[in-house]
Design a protein around this motif. Structure first.
Motif, PDB file in Angstrom:
ATOM      1  N   GLY A 233       0.802  -1.216   0.000  1.00  0.00           N
ATOM      2  CA  GLY A 233       0.000   0.000   0.000  1.00  0.00           C
ATOM      3  C   GLY A 233       0.835   1.266   0.000  1.00  0.00           C
ATOM      4  N   THR A 234       2.042   1.184  -0.559  1.00  0.00           N
ATOM      5  CA  THR A 234       2.900   2.370  -0.609  1.00  0.00           C
ATOM      6  C   THR A 234       2.219   3.455  -1.441  1.00  0.00           C
ATOM      7  OG1 THR A 234       4.815   0.911  -0.516  1.00  0.00           O
ATOM      8  CG2 THR A 234       5.209   3.194  -1.154  1.00  0.00           C
ATOM      9  N   SER A 235       2.120   4.641  -0.877  1.00  0.00           N
ATOM     10  CA  SER A 235       1.409   5.719  -1.567  1.00  0.00           C
ATOM     11  C   SER A 235       2.006   7.057  -1.175  1.00  0.00           C
ATOM     12  CB  SER A 235      -0.085   5.690  -1.228  1.00  0.00           C
ATOM     13  OG  SER A 235      -0.270   5.770   0.173  1.00  0.00           O
ATOM     14  N   ILE A 236       1.786   8.055  -2.023  1.00  0.00           N
ATOM     15  CA  ILE A 236       2.363   9.378  -1.786  1.00  0.00           C
ATOM     16  C   ILE A 236       1.479  10.426  -2.445  1.00  0.00           C
ATOM     17  CG2 ILE A 236       3.829   9.351  -3.844  1.00  0.00           C
ATOM     18  CD1 ILE A 236       6.048  10.627  -2.082  1.00  0.00           C
ATOM     19  N   VAL A 237       1.433  11.613  -1.882  1.00  0.00           N
ATOM     20  CA  VAL A 237       0.631  12.698  -2.434  1.00  0.00           C
ATOM     21  C   VAL A 237       1.412  14.000  -2.341  1.00  0.00           C
ATOM     22  CG1 VAL A 237      -0.513  13.298  -0.253  1.00  0.00           C
ATOM     23  CG2 VAL A 237      -1.678  13.758  -2.417  1.00  0.00           C
ATOM     24  N   LYS A 238       1.217  14.856  -3.322  1.00  0.00           N
ATOM     25  CA  LYS A 238       1.802  16.196  -3.322  1.00  0.00           C
ATOM     26  C   LYS A 238       0.683  17.211  -3.270  1.00  0.00           C
ATOM     27  CE  LYS A 238       4.064  19.542  -6.346  1.00  0.00           C
ATOM     28  NZ  LYS A 238       2.794  20.314  -6.467  1.00  0.00           N
ATOM     29  N   VAL A 239       0.752  18.124  -2.308  1.00  0.00           N
ATOM     30  CA  VAL A 239      -0.245  19.187  -2.171  1.00  0.00           C
ATOM     31  C   VAL A 239       0.505  20.511  -2.115  1.00  0.00           C
ATOM     32  CG1 VAL A 239      -2.206  20.041  -0.855  1.00  0.00           C
ATOM     33  CG2 VAL A 239      -1.671  17.597  -0.835  1.00  0.00           C
ATOM     34  N   PHE A 240       0.421  21.292  -3.169  1.00  0.00           N
ATOM     35  CA  PHE A 240       1.215  22.514  -3.303  1.00  0.00           C
ATOM     36  C   PHE A 240       2.695  22.142  -3.128  1.00  0.00           C
ATOM     37  CE2 PHE A 240      -2.999  23.920  -1.725  1.00  0.00           C
ATOM     38  CZ  PHE A 240      -3.382  24.664  -2.820  1.00  0.00           C
ATOM     39  N   GLY A 241       3.370  22.694  -2.121  1.00  0.00           N
ATOM     40  CA  GLY A 241       4.784  22.365  -1.942  1.00  0.00           C
ATOM     41  C   GLY A 241       5.040  21.254  -0.950  1.00  0.00           C
ATOM     42  N   ALA A 242       3.982  20.663  -0.402  1.00  0.00           N
ATOM     43  CA  ALA A 242       4.121  19.627   0.626  1.00  0.00           C
ATOM     44  C   ALA A 242       3.924  18.242   0.032  1.00  0.00           C
ATOM     45  CB  ALA A 242       3.099  19.857   1.747  1.00  0.00           C
ATOM     46  N   VAL A 243       4.733  17.303   0.507  1.00  0.00           N
ATOM     47  CA  VAL A 243       4.654  15.914   0.063  1.00  0.00           C
ATOM     48  C   VAL A 243       4.536  15.030   1.294  1.00  0.00           C
ATOM     49  CG1 VAL A 243       5.810  14.064  -1.202  1.00  0.00           C
ATOM     50  CG2 VAL A 243       6.094  16.438  -1.950  1.00  0.00           C
ATOM     51  N   ALA A 244       3.659  14.037   1.241  1.00  0.00           N
ATOM     52  CA  ALA A 244       3.523  13.095   2.358  1.00  0.00           C
ATOM     53  C   ALA A 244       3.111  11.741   1.808  1.00  0.00           C
ATOM     54  CB  ALA A 244       2.498  13.593   3.375  1.00  0.00           C
ATOM     55  N   GLY A 245       3.512  10.686   2.505  1.00  0.00           N
ATOM     56  CA  GLY A 245       3.160   9.351   2.046  1.00  0.00           C
ATOM     57  C   GLY A 245       3.423   8.312   3.108  1.00  0.00           C
ATOM     58  N   SER A 246       3.112   7.073   2.770  1.00  0.00           N
ATOM     59  CA  SER A 246       3.276   5.982   3.727  1.00  0.00           C
ATOM     60  C   SER A 246       3.542   4.685   2.990  1.00  0.00           C
ATOM     61  CB  SER A 246       2.013   5.839   4.591  1.00  0.00           C
ATOM     62  OG  SER A 246       0.897   5.477   3.789  1.00  0.00           O
ATOM     63  N   THR A 247       4.070   3.720   3.728  1.00  0.00           N
ATOM     64  CA  THR A 247       4.246   2.364   3.215  1.00  0.00           C
ATOM     65  C   THR A 247       4.033   1.384   4.352  1.00  0.00           C
ATOM     66  OG1 THR A 247       5.711   0.874   1.985  1.00  0.00           O
ATOM     67  CG2 THR A 247       6.760   2.307   3.619  1.00  0.00           C
ATOM     68  N   GLY A 248       3.518   0.215   4.034  1.00  0.00           N
ATOM     69  CA  GLY A 248       3.298  -0.793   5.059  1.00  0.00           C
ATOM     70  C   GLY A 248       2.221  -0.400   6.047  1.00  0.00           C
ATOM     71  N   MET A 249       2.411  -0.810   7.293  1.00  0.00           N
ATOM     72  CA  MET A 249       1.414  -0.574   8.327  1.00  0.00           C
ATOM     73  C   MET A 249       1.602   0.797   8.971  1.00  0.00           C
ATOM     74  SD  MET A 249      -0.332  -3.353   8.328  1.00  0.00           S
ATOM     75  CE  MET A 249      -1.304  -3.089   9.804  1.00  0.00           C
ATOM     76  N   SER A 250       0.491   1.448   9.285  1.00  0.00           N
ATOM     77  CA  SER A 250       0.553   2.589  10.191  1.00  0.00           C
ATOM     78  C   SER A 250       0.640   2.044  11.611  1.00  0.00           C
ATOM     79  CB  SER A 250      -0.699   3.458  10.043  1.00  0.00           C
ATOM     80  OG  SER A 250      -1.855   2.749  10.484  1.00  0.00           O
ATOM     81  N   LEU A 251       1.007   2.870  12.561  1.00  0.00           N
ATOM     82  CA  LEU A 251       1.091   2.408  13.945  1.00  0.00           C
ATOM     83  C   LEU A 251      -0.287   2.030  14.465  1.00  0.00           C
ATOM     84  CD1 LEU A 251       2.799   1.872  16.437  1.00  0.00           C
ATOM     85  CD2 LEU A 251       2.508   4.277  17.085  1.00  0.00           C
TER      86      LEU A 251
END
Length: 528
Positions: A233-251
C-alpha cells in the motif's frame, strides 16, 4: 432540472452553479436534486476536459471539494491554481485519514497556508442552489462542487458469473490471480490481494499493485505460473509544496491488527545542510517489537520523501530489522544525502528507544502520558522559538541551566524533554540519566511533531500553541517553490543604528530563520 430518485421531487438549478464529480457510482444516494446529468466522474481524461471547459466557460468563483484523500487534495490544488476559492469537506477529523495525525497536520498546515477553507469532521448533507449544507447545519457557498469520496466495486459481472467474493468485499483470487473459477483471472481495484505484512487479504485500490497484477494475469492466462506476493500500500501525495506518504502498516493499523508495534519520529535534512536546497524530511519508522522487523513508515517534507519511502518499502519486503537499517549503506554525497541520512537516523533512534537507552514518547501519546504521569516538562528550545509556540505549563530551560542545577530537580519524578526536533532532547536525556535520574523521556520528533499532531487531531488535556498561518502564493510555487533565503553573501550591506550595540548573528541563514535575537543582523563568518 434535476430529479430526486428517492422522492421523485424535481428541483431547478442553474447549470453553471453545480457540477458533481464522484469516483464511483454516478448517482449519489441521499443528495436531493441530483441525477446523472449533473454527475461527472473524475477518472477519465474526457471528464477532466469537461470540468476544465466548465471552469473556462462559466468562471466559477467558489468551489467545494468533498473528500480529503488523494484525489480530493489534488483537485484542491488544481482549483486553487485556477484562482478559485476552495473549501474542503472531510468526514474524518483530519485530511488523509490513512496518515498518522502529525503527518496529516503537515498537509493541513500547507492547505491553510494557501487559503483553503477546511471543514473537517463534517459530512455533506445536501447540495443546494449556490451552496452546500453540512450535517452540522452550516452552509458553504459554492458555484462548483466536486465529490471525491472513495470507490467501491459493484462486482455485478463477477456475481452474475457465480464467482466468490472475499471478506473485505473484493473479488476473491488465489496467489496466481485466479478466481473461484480457474478459467477466469482478475486483477486491479476490484480484487482482494495479500497484504505483505498482515496475514490476510485486503482490497487495495492503487495503480502500482494493479499494474503488476495485470502483468501476472497476462502471463498466467497464456500458461504461466507466476505468483503475486502481495502489496504494502505504498502511496504518496503532493499538495502545493508539501509531500507526504506511507508504506506498510501505520502504527494505529498495526496495533488494531494485534501487532505489538512501536514507532519513533525523526526530522532530518534531505541532504547535507550546507549544500543548497536542503529541506527537512520527517520520517516515522514503525517496527514489530518482538521480531524487530520494520513493518511500516510515514514521511513528509518538500524533497526526498519518495526516496525514503521506497527504501523502507524495500526493507519491509526483505524482512529487514531496525538493526539492519542502522547499517544500511546508502548513497552519500552532499547534494543527495547525509552520511547518516533520515533512514539511518530513524533506525538509530528506534534502537535507542527499544533498548531503553533513550526512551521516547510519540506526540500522539503525549496527552495520555501527561495525564497518567504528571511529568516535569522541560522545553529546551531557545527562548525566542519557545515564545512563538509552546506547550502551556512547561519550563523553558537550556541544557546548561539544567546541568548547573541538577540538585534542584526533584528526584524520582518523571521528566519529559521537548526540543525542536528531538535531537537535543536525546542529548539532555543521556545527561540526566548519567546524573542518576531514572524516569526521563524524550518527546519523539520534538515540538515539530507535537504542533503538527495538535493541529490535525488536537490534545484534549493539553494546550498546545500552534505556529501562525503563512500566506503562500501559487505564483511562488509555480516559479519553483519557496525561494531559498539569500545567503549573507547575496545580501547588500545593511546599515545599522549608531546609537546602540550592533548584534551580529554568524549562524547559517537557515538557523537564523528559526529564531534570532530581535534586531540581530545575520552575517556569515566569511563575509564578516
Amino acid at each position: 432540472k434535476a430529479r430526486n430518485t428517492k422522492t421523485g421531487k424535481e428541483s431547478v438549478f442553474s447549470y453553471d452553479a453545480l457540477i458533481l464529480a464522484q469516483g464511483g457510482k454516478p448517482i449519489v444516494p441521499g443528495l436531493p436534486g441530483v441525477d446523472k446529468s449533473h454527475v461527472f466522474q473524475l477518472w477519465t481524461l474526457e471528464d477532466m476536459d469537461r470540468i476544465d471547459r466548465f471552469i473556462t466557460d462559466k468562471n466559477p468563483k467558489k468551489a467545494v471539494v468533498v473528500g480529503g484523500g488523494f484525489i480530493g487534495l489534488e483537485m484542491v490544488e488544481a482549483l486553487v491554481k485556477r484562482g478559485i476559492e476552495v473549501s474542503l469537506v472531510e468526514l474524518a477529523p483530519q485530511v488523509m485519514p490513512n496518515l498518522e495525525g502529525e503527518f496529516a497536520g503537515f498537509i493541513t498546515k500547507e492547505l491553510l497556508d494557501h487559503g483553503v477553507n477546511l471543514k473537517l469532521g463534517k459530512a455533506l448533507q445536501a447540495v443546494e442552489d449556490k451552496k452546500v449544507r453540512l450535517n452540522d447545519g452550516t452552509t458553504v457557498d459554492a458555484d462548483f462542487v466536486l465529490l471525491s469520496v472513495g470507490v467501491r466495486p459493484t462486482l455485478q459481472l463477477a456475481k452474475d458469473a457465480g464467482l466468490e467474493i472475499g471478506a473485505s468485499g473484493g473479488l476473491k483470487v488465489d496467489e496466481m490471480m485466479r478466481t473461484s473459477d480457474p478459467a477466469i483471472l482478475a486483477a486491479g481495484d476490484m480484487v482482494e490481494i495479500p497484504h505483505a505484512v498482515l496475514d490476510k487479504s485486503v482490497r487495495m485500490p492503487l495503480a502500482g499493485p494493479a499494474n503488476r497484477q495485470g502483468r501476472i494475469v497476462g502471463e498466467n492466462a497464456v500458461g504461466g505460473s507466476r505468483v503475486y506476493k502481495g502489496a504494502l500500500g505504498t502511496s504518496i501525495v503532493k499538495v502545493f509544496g508539501a509531500v507526504a506518504g506511507s508504506t506498510g502498516m501505520s502504527l494505529k493499523g498495526a496495533k488494531a491488527a494485534g501487532i505489538d508495534a512501536d514507532a519513533v519520529v525523526v526530522h532530518k535534512n534531505s541532504h547535507t545542510a550546507y549544500y543548497p536546497g536542503s529541506q527537512r524530511v520527517s520520517l516515522m519508522l514503525i517496527w514489530d517489537k518482538k521480531s524487530r522487523k520494520v513493518i511500516g513508515a510515514q514521511a513528509a517534507g518538500s524533497v526526498g520523501v519518495d526516496k525514503r519511502l521506497d527504501v523502507i518499502a524495500t526493507a519491509i519486503m526483505g524482512s529487514l530489522t531496525i538493526d539492519d537499517l542502522e547499517e544500511l549503506d546508502l548513497a552519500y554525497a552532499p547534494p543527495f544525502n547525509s552520511p547518516n541520512g533520515p533512514v539511518n537516523m530513524a533506525a538509530f533512534t528506534a534502537a535507542n528507544h527499544q533498548s531503553g537507552f533513550s526512551p521516547s514518547i510519540l506526540a500522539q501519546d503525549l496527552d495520555q502520558f501527561v495525564v497518567d504521569n504528571e511529568p516535569i516538562v522541560v522545553d529546551l528550545r531557545d527562548p525566542i522559538t519557545f515564545s512563538k509556540a509552546n506547550l502551556t505549563g512547561t519550563n523553558n530551560l537550556s541544557q546548561n541551566v539544567l546541568r548547573d542545577n541538577l540538585d534542584r530537580i526533584p528526584s524520582g519524578h518523571p521528566i519529559l524533554l521537548i526540543s525542536d526536533d528531538g535531537q537535543k532532547g536525546h542529548v539532555v536525556l543521556r545527561m540526566l540519566k548519567g546524573a542518576g535520574f531514572d524516569k526521563v523521556y524524550n518527546l519523539s520528533g520534538g515540538y515539530i511533531s507535537l504542533e503538527r499532531h495538535a493541529r490535525a487531531i488536537g490534545c484534549p488535556n493539553l494546550e498546545v500553541g500552534l505556529l501562525p498561518i503563512e500566506k503562500k502564493s501559487v505564483k511562488d510555487l509555480e516559479e519553483g517553490g519557496k525561494k531559498e533565503k539569500a545567503t549573507s553573501e547575496d545580501k547588500p550591506a545593511k546599515s545599522v543604528a549608531s546609537d546602540g550595540p550592533v548584534i551580529l548573528d554568524v549562524r547559517t541563514p537557515m538557523e537564523f530563520s528559526m529564531g534570532a535575537y530581535p534586531g540581530a543582523i545575520n552575517v556569515g563568518l566569511d563575509t564578516l
